[in-house]
Design an enzyme around this catalytic site. Sequence first.
Site, short mmCIF file in Angstrom:
data_model
loop_
_atom_site.label_atom_id
_atom_site.label_comp_id
_atom_site.label_asym_id
_atom_site.label_seq_id
_atom_site.Cartn_x
_atom_site.Cartn_y
_atom_site.Cartn_z
N LYS A 167 1.08 -1.23 0.00
CA LYS A 167 0.19 0.05 0.05
C LYS A 167 0.69 1.40 0.07
CE LYS A 167 -4.23 1.75 -0.07
NZ LYS A 167 -4.91 1.50 -1.00
N ASP A 223 -1.34 -11.43 6.66
CA ASP A 223 -2.15 -11.87 7.78
C ASP A 223 -3.60 -11.78 7.19
OD1 ASP A 223 -3.47 -13.16 9.90
OD2 ASP A 223 -2.90 -11.43 11.16
N ASP A 227 -6.10 -15.09 4.81
CA ASP A 227 -7.41 -15.24 5.36
C ASP A 227 -8.47 -15.05 4.45
OD1 ASP A 227 -6.12 -15.85 7.77
OD2 ASP A 227 -7.47 -14.64 9.07
#
Length: 326
Positions: A167, A223, A227
């Site tokens: 980002k 993370d 997921d």
Amino acid sequence: MTHEIAVVPGDGIGQEVTPAAVDVLDALDIDFEFTEAEAGDAVAEETGEPLPEDTYDLAASADATLFGAAGETAADVILPLREAVDSFVNVRPATAYPGVDAVRPETDLVFLRENTEGVYAGHEDRLTDDVATLTRVTTETASRRLAEFACEYVQDGDHDGFTIAHKANVMRETDGLFRETVAEVADENGVATDEVLMDAFATRVCLDPTQFDVVVCPNLAGDVLSDLAAGLVGGLGLLPSANVGPDRALFEPVHGTAPDIAGDGVANPAAAILSAAMLLEYLEYDDEAASVRTAVETTLEDGPRTGDLGGDAETADVTNAIIERL
């Protein structure tokens, strides 16, 4: 050569699926020495310490560690255990398996997540009742170490290169440093890369996961995005992971303690056993790792299956079926 394997079942279904993984490893013709240790909610209630010093020391000295799951004390267990093995990268495959109902059955991804810093470095402060702050840490050293691992990973496997998810358009200094360092290391090693903003990745991977193969990302992004990918392949219950350091590593299923079924003997051991396959690969038993994966995949496709996959088998039934297929 004897390999010492630390076994830390932890809480909940960790107490059921970790022994299943040990049974599979024990069925192989490899000289493993298993040493069990405690961690998690139960030992914290008994002793006041969620991660006893003996358990930390065992993980820091063993060749590899198998970990199950921890409940409310998870942050006090898994973060120090990763520190014990000096883990700098979290390897998280997200693969759809035959016989498993998946949103995107074509999904076959691997996330290489920086494992030491970012917003998980632990620098938080409550300045006033109204203001809390969090300091994000990014270093060239950690980014370079991750990138070097990623280059070796794709060169050793059947991969054309990797994607850098970041980002940097907003976090210009921290993600900017991460992006620049990883790209520079890849260029030094002759590894092809492309880039994607992490929010754009979240959309694109749902629409067409085949756009991506190996994804290299900072700690929090890895993370969350891994997921997200788990949702494409049927959930967290089937996903293994590895926390790799320079001299040792820790392997754990991505799922949690599942307190609703803990103690019933019906937990799906596939993720723990696939984590054991990653352990085998780490210790350079590639043929044995491939055999374990094949046995798991065949069992997922043909049964027996646990309740989460629509079957009625118990943990032991699935474990025994996998061992028989080795």
